[in-house]
Design a protein around this motif. Structure first.
Motif, PDB file in Angstrom:
ATOM      1  N   THR A 291       3.182   1.042  -6.759  1.00  0.00           N
ATOM      2  CA  THR A 291       3.669   0.214  -5.651  1.00  0.00           C
ATOM      3  C   THR A 291       4.590   1.011  -4.745  1.00  0.00           C
ATOM      4  OG1 THR A 291       3.533  -1.745  -7.076  1.00  0.00           O
ATOM      5  CG2 THR A 291       4.870  -1.919  -5.085  1.00  0.00           C
ATOM      6  N   VAL A 294       2.568   3.466  -2.607  1.00  0.00           N
ATOM      7  CA  VAL A 294       1.897   2.818  -1.476  1.00  0.00           C
ATOM      8  C   VAL A 294       2.867   2.621  -0.322  1.00  0.00           C
ATOM      9  CG1 VAL A 294       0.775   0.689  -0.718  1.00  0.00           C
ATOM     10  CG2 VAL A 294       0.142   1.719  -2.900  1.00  0.00           C
ATOM     11  N   THR A 304      -2.066  -2.938  -1.712  1.00  0.00           N
ATOM     12  CA  THR A 304      -1.523  -2.464  -2.987  1.00  0.00           C
ATOM     13  C   THR A 304      -2.417  -2.867  -4.152  1.00  0.00           C
ATOM     14  OG1 THR A 304       0.713  -2.673  -2.096  1.00  0.00           O
ATOM     15  CG2 THR A 304       0.496  -2.476  -4.472  1.00  0.00           C
TER      16      THR A 304
END
Length: 353
Positions: A291, A294, A304
């Motif tokens: 996460t 990204v 994501t």
């Protein structure tokens, strides 16, 4: 030694985590830098640990549930209910900054979380309802309960003692990660230093055989659902504490999916039986690091889930014995396949006159 390392189920999750960290370093050269400010540690790695602490907790509870051949889809709803109860209690108190008020709010939230776990455990172990159905009911109803508690609004609270759990520090580290590691250590001691882990694995492998062997399989199944709900309740308090608010719509949304992915990445089989707590922690760190990657790469947050799916598929394929055997067979075939024979035209006889 090399064969032992390559055969370890933790190898590929560890390599995936290292690969994600390398990508982040390439994108942001200062990614691994950690600084000390006011006696506390700050940096991207610390943020990953703090933000990933709720997922770690939920995934630990999910690991034991899956080891018992079950599933718990209601943890996200329990997260929302727990945060909503705590924030509503503190916001409605005359002394929101009082330590006693915060402790009572946490006690109420965790008590309700345990009650919800008792509900799941009773449906699965006593009444024989399929785990996916039993927890799906609470997954739907629990979110509605959280919205009812907050009246559909975001309940904010300004309480310094409450903020310690999600955003505070102790010994230089975030309190959230210390709590998660403490739970991890406790569960590890109970499942690996006592017979509880073996009994849990026996229930997951063959419930009927474990029952005939005298194992109280219903009690074990009942307990793991209660523990899963308790972990989700603590995670809900962490999330609400971190933002000093309860958002019943978004708190814990899809955290059950992240927890299941973390468990699968860590090498625990969805069919029940053997499980890996260390692998689950690695899986949760992979999910949170992905996460962060990204966001660091400037990719829209909506994608994501796509990247999570790709990483999970890749890691699971590399962990699958059949897939690894197929890769080894192809490499072995490429090495041993002989080259095509070269035809040599025989020389024509020399004619002498």
């Amino acid at each position: 030694m090399t064969k032992k390392i390559t055969a370890s189920p933790l190898l590929w999750p560890a390599l995936a985590l290292v690969a994600l960290l390398v990508v982040n370093v390439i994108l942001t050269p200062s990614f691994l830098n950690i600084r000390v400010q006011d006696g506390h540690l700050f940096g991207s790695l610390i943020d990953i640990l703090r933000n990933g602490a709720p997922t770690m907790l939920v995934a630990l509870g999910m690991t034991l549930v899956i080891a018992s051949r079950g599933i718990d889809l209601s943890v996200g709803a329990v997260v929302a209910v727990s945060g909503a109860l705590a924030c509503a209690h503190i916001a409605g108190s005359d002394q929101p900054g009082s330590t006693g008020t915060v402790l009572s709010a946490m006690g109420i939230a965790l008590g309700v979380a345990v009650a919800l776990g008792l509900w799941n455990g009773a449906l699965v172990s006593v009444f024989g309802v399929q785990p996916i159905i039993a927890t799906l009911v609470l997954m739907t109803a629990g979110r509605g309960i959280a919205l009812f508690i907050t009246d559909g609004q975001i309940v904010t609270t300004e309480s310094a003692p409450f903020k310690v759990l999600g955003a505070g520090f102790a010994f230089g580290l975030p309190v959230a990660i210390l709590v998660s590691l403490a739970v991890f250590a406790l569960v590890g001691l109970l499942t690996r230093r006592t017979a509880l882990g073996m009994l849990l694995e026996s229930v997951g492998i063959n419930p009927e055989a474990s029952r005939l062997a005298g194992v109280r399989h219903r009690s074990i199944v009942f307990a793991v659902y209660v523990f899963s709900a308790l972990c989700a309740g603590i995670a809900g308090l962490m999330i609400a504490s971190n933002i000093s608010a309860a958002d019943a719509n978004n708190a814990g949304l899809w955290i059950e999916m992240d927890a299941i992915l973390a468990v699968v990445i860590g090498g625990t089989s969805l069919l029940g039986g053997r499980f890996s707590l260390t692998g689950t922690i690695l899986g949760a760190l992979i999910i949170q690091t992905l996460t962060t990657t990204v966001y660091t790469a400037g990719i829209t947050p909506e994608t994501t889930l796509v990247f999570k799916a790709l990483v999970v598929i890749a890691v699971c394929l590399l962990q699958a014995p059949k897939f690894r055997a197929l890769l080894r067979r192809r490499r072995r075939t490429a090495r041993t396949t002989p080259a095509a024979p070269v035809s040599v035209r025989p020389a024509e006889p020399v004619v002498t006159r």
